[in-house]
Write a protein that holds these residues in place. Structure first.
Motif, PDB file in Angstrom:
ATOM      1  N   SER A  81       0.904  -1.233  -0.125  1.00  0.00           N
ATOM      2  CA  SER A  81       0.084  -0.035  -0.006  1.00  0.00           C
ATOM      3  C   SER A  81       0.947   1.279   0.081  1.00  0.00           C
ATOM      4  O   SER A  81       0.538   2.228  -0.631  1.00  0.00           O
ATOM      5  CB  SER A  81      -1.048   0.157   1.261  1.00  0.00           C
ATOM      6  N   ILE A 100       2.673   2.211  -3.642  1.00  0.00           N
ATOM      7  CA  ILE A 100       1.896   2.957  -4.591  1.00  0.00           C
ATOM      8  C   ILE A 100       1.177   4.251  -4.144  1.00  0.00           C
ATOM      9  O   ILE A 100       1.174   5.086  -4.729  1.00  0.00           O
ATOM     10  CB  ILE A 100       0.600   1.907  -5.258  1.00  0.00           C
ATOM     11  N   TYR A 101       0.845   4.268  -2.550  1.00  0.00           N
ATOM     12  CA  TYR A 101       0.633   5.291  -2.164  1.00  0.00           C
ATOM     13  C   TYR A 101       1.395   6.665  -2.020  1.00  0.00           C
ATOM     14  O   TYR A 101       1.083   7.850  -2.328  1.00  0.00           O
ATOM     15  CB  TYR A 101      -0.025   5.246  -0.800  1.00  0.00           C
ATOM     16  N   LYS A 119       1.708   8.660  -5.314  1.00  0.00           N
ATOM     17  CA  LYS A 119       0.543   9.294  -5.142  1.00  0.00           C
ATOM     18  C   LYS A 119       0.752  10.721  -4.285  1.00  0.00           C
ATOM     19  O   LYS A 119       0.231  11.807  -4.641  1.00  0.00           O
ATOM     20  CB  LYS A 119      -0.681   8.663  -4.801  1.00  0.00           C
ATOM     21  N   ILE A 175      -4.037   2.465  -3.635  1.00  0.00           N
ATOM     22  CA  ILE A 175      -4.717   3.094  -4.555  1.00  0.00           C
ATOM     23  C   ILE A 175      -6.089   4.013  -3.850  1.00  0.00           C
ATOM     24  O   ILE A 175      -6.211   5.209  -4.309  1.00  0.00           O
ATOM     25  CB  ILE A 175      -5.058   2.505  -5.758  1.00  0.00           C
ATOM     26  N   TRP A 176      -6.653   3.342  -3.254  1.00  0.00           N
ATOM     27  CA  TRP A 176      -7.895   3.805  -2.538  1.00  0.00           C
ATOM     28  C   TRP A 176      -7.550   5.122  -1.863  1.00  0.00           C
ATOM     29  O   TRP A 176      -8.319   5.907  -1.401  1.00  0.00           O
ATOM     30  CB  TRP A 176      -8.587   2.676  -1.761  1.00  0.00           C
ATOM     31  N   ILE A 224      -9.366  -1.312 -11.582  1.00  0.00           N
ATOM     32  CA  ILE A 224      -8.764   0.151 -11.402  1.00  0.00           C
ATOM     33  C   ILE A 224      -7.920   0.643 -12.571  1.00  0.00           C
ATOM     34  O   ILE A 224      -8.052   1.577 -12.998  1.00  0.00           O
ATOM     35  CB  ILE A 224      -8.014  -0.147 -10.132  1.00  0.00           C
ATOM     36  N   ARG A 265      -9.193   6.482  -9.082  1.00  0.00           N
ATOM     37  CA  ARG A 265      -8.130   7.252  -8.029  1.00  0.00           C
ATOM     38  C   ARG A 265      -6.674   7.391  -8.681  1.00  0.00           C
ATOM     39  O   ARG A 265      -5.849   7.668  -7.676  1.00  0.00           O
ATOM     40  CB  ARG A 265      -8.175   6.488  -6.719  1.00  0.00           C
ATOM     41  N   LEU A 266      -6.406   7.127  -9.892  1.00  0.00           N
ATOM     42  CA  LEU A 266      -5.074   7.272 -10.474  1.00  0.00           C
ATOM     43  C   LEU A 266      -5.120   8.261 -11.536  1.00  0.00           C
ATOM     44  O   LEU A 266      -4.287   9.366 -11.395  1.00  0.00           O
ATOM     45  CB  LEU A 266      -4.649   5.935 -10.898  1.00  0.00           C
TER      46      LEU A 266
END
Lengths: 310, 253
Positions: free
Chosen positions: B77, B80-81, B84, B159-160, B244, B250-251
């Protein structure tokens, strides 16, 4: 004949909120040219770039990069593109050399230490190669972003506000780099607020506002339009009307008759200023201050566009 | 296939873990040691055997699985977070790399890290108890499969998540409680009804049970059912990840 390398046809973007950021844009960029995209904040410049680079999904339209469909054959298309974003978005914990090498591999290329070294030397980053990005100044971080974008030898380089917030020396360095890249055949597309930047670098200029691409012109043509300047004369005695004999300068009275405004073309050989000042002296019209000014590039464009729309 | 791109992401993620290698390794070793001291030593004296297995040894698969789940979700998590959060995700989205290639890079690295931590915990456990592994290949396969499934789950969480609070919500308030109630420290046969039936709705029970089977040849539920649940969870996560990337949820805007 100019060879197109990037072609957008009917590209639009409407977000889920209902906001339309881009209205059916058609644009062709030629191989090896430097194209400046100008417009006020929120005009859609970054959205346009983001769509071409794959960061934002277009609502309609098609994009061709070097003959490859940017949506269907996105891998081939994206390998041709390098992007330097407006924000200083770079991993702060990595070293300069590691992050630039990472970018090259991410774009599908094998390690090439010689090329990476050359890119870092071109950007005066070689001495900083083992420094962590967090240790660098803002200007240096921007150079790192450029190095990352150049690591995979792109055919097209997008520079989104490349000189925003950088000092004059770095701005000049960047201009030199852009010219050097163009000499190597790289096509450059940049967004900028600086008229000097567009003037210094661009072959063609596009104006975007409200998500609409309003005009695309050769720089020389546009510079003539942008060459308008204003000269304000603060009068000793306010006037109620323009005296007879001054019609040929198309003067305007501003500030309740206290200011006489003359709009002229600075690119013309004869601006009309000396003859105007002589005519005023002959008529005994005295002034206590003289000020020339130019609008910001965005103001000029908005005026230009507004005039066309009217 | 963009193998260089996959390798770049994998190496980048592994380098991120290696920057904090001591923290990454010492934490599970310390926690495992504490668990053995408290549950195996202090409290375990009151429970001699569970299903014919000494209680100290009985704890080993559950403790490994417990760390594996939390570490897999957390590693993937944050992987990838963080791009972002810092804005560097633009480079991933503009790169010539497919959704599946990106997932292989991120989830592959998270899985590698989790498996490494699982093996470190196993090695630590041998300092406290005798460890018996009846089905070593099945144990290795389950270790990898579970790490992979929960790393995929963690990738979805990353991602969420819109902020760090959301990022920590699932590992802390969902995975950890489910793990504690998933038979790490006890056999579900020891629970009274209706909790015994209720606990069968906890997917972690199946993971722990299958893993324990690979050690001792017995589990709370049949191993094939456990494998089916794990594979089903893996496929569900793959389907969600695929959706996704198709939609850009969310991306992408």
């Amino acid at each position: 004949m100019a060879e197109p390398i990037l072609a957008l046809s009917g590209v639009s973007k409407t977000y889920k909120s209902g906001t339309t950021a881009l209205h059916s844009v058609d644009l062709t960029i030629n191989k090896g040219e430097i194209f400046a995209l100008l417009g006020p904040n929120g005009a859609g410049k970054t959205t346009l770039i983001s769509i071409v680079c794959g960061i934002v999904t277009p609502s309609t339209g098609s994009i061709s990069v070097g003959g490859h469909d940017a949506l269907r054959a996105f891998k081939r298309a994206r390998r041709m593109i390098g992007l330097v974003p407006q924000e200083l978005s770079v991993d702060m914990f990595e070293t300069v050399l590691a992050t630039v090498s990472y970018s090259r591999r991410l774009f599908g290329y094998g390690a090439d230490p010689q090329h990476v070294e050359q890119v870092l030397r071109d950007l005066s980053l070689w001495d900083k190669r083992d420094a962590k990005v967090m240790e660098l100044s803002g200007g240096m971080k921007r150079r790192v972003l450029i190095a990352k974008a150049l690591a995979h030898e792109p055919d097209i380089l997008f520079l989104d506000e490349p000189t925003a917030g950088v000092d004059v020396a770095l701005r000049r360095d960047m201009w030199k780099l852009v010219h050097k890249l163009r000499a190597r055949g790289v096509t450059i597309i940049l967004t900028t607020h600086y008229i000097e930047e567009a003037e210094e670098m661009a072959d063609r200029v596009g104006v975007i506002t409200g998500g609409k691409l309003l005009l695309v012109e050769e720089k020389a043509t546009l510079m003539r339009k942008l060459g308008k300047r204003e000269m304000d004369l603060t009068l000793v005695e306010p006037m109620t009307q323009i005296p007879a004999g001054l019609e040929r300068w198309h003067l305007a009275l501003e500030n309740e008759g206290k200011t006489l405004r003359y709009v002229f073309d600075a690119t013309e050989e004869h601006t009309g200023i000396p003859s105007l000042l002589r005519a005023l002296a002959e008529q005994g019209i005295a002034f206590k201050d003289l000020e020339t000014s130019k609008s910001s590039l965005e103001d000029i464009f908005v005026d230009l566009v507004g005039g066309r729309a009217a | 296939m963009n193998l260089n791109g996959i390798w770049a992401i994998y190496r980048f993620e592994m380098a991120r873990a290696l920057r904090t290698v001591w923290q990454s390794l010492i934490t599970p070793v310390l926690l495992t040691s504490l668990n053995f001291i408290i549950f195996g030593g202090a409290l375990g004296g009151r429970i001699q055997e569970v299903g014919g297995v000494p209680y100290g040894s009985f704890l080993v698969p559950g403790l490994i699985m417990s760390s594996l789940l939390v570490q897999s979700v957390s590693n993937a998590s944050i992987g990838i977070y963080f791009p972002k959060f810092t804005g560097t995700v633009f480079e991933l989205l503009s790169a010539p790399i497919s959704a599946m290639e990106m997932v292989i890079g991120f989830v592959g690295a998270a899985t590698t890290k989790s498996v490494a931590i699982g093996l470190v915990i196993l090695a630590t456990a041998t300092a406290f108890v005798t460890v018996r592994i009846d089905h070593p290949f099945a144990m290795a396969a389950l270790l990898i499969l579970t790490s992979l499934a929960f790393s995929l789950f963690g990738f979805i969480i990353g991602i969420w998540a819109k902020n760090f609070e959301q990022l920590n919500f699932v590992p802390t308030l969902v995975v950890t409680p489910l793990t504690f109630l998933g038979g790490v420290f006890y056999s579900i046969d020891m629970l009274p009804q209706p909790w015994r039936t209720v606990t069968l709705f906890n997917p972690v029970v199946y993971l722990v049970s299958a893993f324990r089977w690979s050690f001792f040849g017995t589990g709370d539920v049949p191993v094939l059912i456990s494998l089916g649940v794990t594979a089903g969870f893996l496929l569900l996560c793959l389907a969600v990840v695929g959706w996704i990337f198709r939609t850009g949820w969310r991306l992408k805007n």
